[in-house]
Design a protein around this motif. Structure first.
Motif, PDB file in Angstrom:
ATOM      1  N   THR A  99       0.779  -1.320  -0.047  1.00 18.24           N
ATOM      2  CA  THR A  99      -0.199  -0.003  -0.001  1.00 18.24           C
ATOM      3  C   THR A  99       1.076   1.365   0.059  1.00 18.24           C
ATOM      4  OG1 THR A  99      -0.077   0.037   2.467  1.00 18.24           O
ATOM      5  CG2 THR A  99      -1.902  -1.222   1.172  1.00 18.24           C
TER       6      THR A  99
ATOM      7  N   THR B 229       1.933   1.177  -4.096  1.00 24.64           N
ATOM      8  CA  THR B 229       0.926   1.030  -5.287  1.00 24.64           C
ATOM      9  C   THR B 229      -0.451   0.639  -4.887  1.00 24.64           C
ATOM     10  OG1 THR B 229       0.434  -0.634  -7.189  1.00 24.64           O
ATOM     11  CG2 THR B 229       1.446  -1.433  -5.259  1.00 24.64           C
ATOM     12  N   GLU B 230      -1.502   0.806  -5.994  1.00 26.28           N
ATOM     13  CA  GLU B 230      -2.773   0.804  -5.629  1.00 26.28           C
ATOM     14  C   GLU B 230      -3.128  -0.798  -6.077  1.00 26.28           C
ATOM     15  OE1 GLU B 230      -5.704   2.244  -4.533  1.00 26.28           O
ATOM     16  OE2 GLU B 230      -4.054   3.454  -3.418  1.00 26.28           O
ATOM     17  N   LYS B 231      -2.157  -1.503  -6.663  1.00 27.82           N
ATOM     18  CA  LYS B 231      -2.388  -3.023  -7.128  1.00 27.82           C
ATOM     19  C   LYS B 231      -2.418  -3.752  -5.827  1.00 27.82           C
ATOM     20  CE  LYS B 231      -0.361  -2.359 -11.835  1.00 27.82           C
ATOM     21  NZ  LYS B 231       0.731  -2.572 -12.558  1.00 27.82           N
TER      22      LYS B 231
ATOM     23  N   SER C 131      -6.589  -2.445  -8.693  1.00 29.06           N
ATOM     24  CA  SER C 131      -7.003  -1.629  -7.674  1.00 29.06           C
ATOM     25  C   SER C 131      -7.834  -2.802  -6.614  1.00 29.06           C
ATOM     26  CB  SER C 131      -8.144  -0.555  -7.948  1.00 29.06           C
ATOM     27  OG  SER C 131      -9.068  -1.013  -8.868  1.00 29.06           O
TER      28      SER C 131
END
Length: 356
Positions: free
Chosen positions: A13, A16-18, A42
């Protein structure tokens, strides 16, 4: 090793949002859990918004090599206790590219039963007691047992404490907390009668959710025992002789059973279960005949019986249910290796939909 641990526990977190989604499904044996991971751009918590995926069914005993693609449909989402953060575990069922459920997809038929209006209105509740045995990895012998030998006879081990009586508690507690973290409605754990054997309970769960949660809890337990270097066994009679087997006692009630006068509904439901005893036994787990002998807190596989507070019966009604005149009952016949989709939906079908 510390660097490897640090990397596997990275908090994504921050950068990245991935997220990582671990897609989980049941393989060709009906018991083998398979999984693989993919990256999503996301966070997603609604299974309906997750993409379908595919896998090589020829490698899981679920499709021929010349037409091996099987499609995964996401059905339930849980928080991932291993990767943590916003990462998820995804319970899936499997279909052909044409959209037909493959033969080992037992969830599809269960969902049909649980979506029937007569079943929906009854709100079937389940509480499943999943027993299991922990085995030493290289010798496939229960943990805590001397290799090639036996511990003292049963008696001191049930719900016991102490290094000479309770074996594998660290695994049990890790699983307990991991299930709570994931969002599984695990309601308790305890040591079982045979040393090296434990139980966890999931419920109350409503309808198809009961099967999803048991499979998710089994997956998490498989992963934890993998880390610990211990083998998880769901065999209903892992050790022959004067040792308890392993079951998956299934506690059940409907809305009509939970209100005043529910005891009469319970008795009628039990009568219907008795009329379909052979059909249920055939679907309640492979090798169950080694467990249901009439000994070690079981009824004989060949006869159906029920009683109040009787753990030697096929179906047990609790003292509180008898006293209150409403409540639930426990089907003690399912084996530890039963498919919860099959057992829960079959009980609902027999007690609610089936007309003798």
């Amino acid at each position: 090793m510390s660097l490897l641990s640090d990397l596997s526990n990275l908090d994504l977190t921050e950068t990245t949002e991935k997220i990582i989604a671990e897609y989980i499904w049941i393989g060709g044996s009906g018991l083998d859990l398979r999984s693989k991971a993919r990256t999503l751009n996301s966070p997603i918590t609604d299974p309906a918004l997750l993409p379908k995926w595919n896998y090589d069914g020829s490698s899981t005993g679920q499709a021929p090599g010349q037409d091996s693609e099987v499609i995964l449909y996401p059905q339930a989402v849980y928080k991932d206790p291993f990767r943590r953060g916003k990462n998820i575990l995804v319970i899936c069922d499997a279909y052909t590219p044409a959209g037909e459920p493959i033969p080992t997809n037992k969830r599809y038929a269960a969902a049909q039963i649980f979506s029937h209006p007569d079943v929906i209105v009854e709100e079937p509740w389940y509480g499943i007691e999943q027993e299991y045995t922990l085995l030493q990895k290289d010798v496939k012998w229960p943990v805590g047992w001397p290799v090639g030998g036996y511990p003292g006879p049963q008696g001191p081990y049930y719900c016991a404490t102490g290094a000479d009586k309770a074996f594998g508690r660290d695994i049990v507690d890790a699983h307990y907390k991991a299930c709570l973290y994931a969002g599984i409605n695990i309601s308790g754990v305890n040591g079982e009668v045979m040393p090296g054997q434990w139980e966890f309970q999931v419920g109350p769960s409503v309808g198809i959710d009961a099967g999803d949660q048991i499979w998710a809890a089994r997956y998490i337990l498989e992963r934890i025992t993998e880390i610990a270097g211990v083998v998880l066994s769901l065999d209903p009679k892992p050790i022959q002789g004067d040792w308890n087997g392993a079951g998956a006692h299934t506690n059940y009630s409907t809305k009509s059973m939970r209100i005043e006068g529910g005891i009469d509904v319970i008795k009628k439901a039990i009568e219907k279960l008795g009329l379909r005893h052979k059909e249920h036994i055939a679907a309640y787990g492979e090798g169950n005949e080694r467990r249901l002998t009439g000994k070690h807190e079981t009824a004989s596989i060949h006869t159906f019986s029920w009683g109040v507070a009787n753990r030697g019966a096929s179906v047990r009604v609790g003292r509180d249910t008898e006293k209150d005149g409403k409540g639930y009952f426990e089907d003690r016949r399912p084996a530890s290796n039963m498919d919860p989709y099959v057992v829960t939906s079959m009980i609902a079908d027999t007690t609610i939909l089936w007309k003798p």
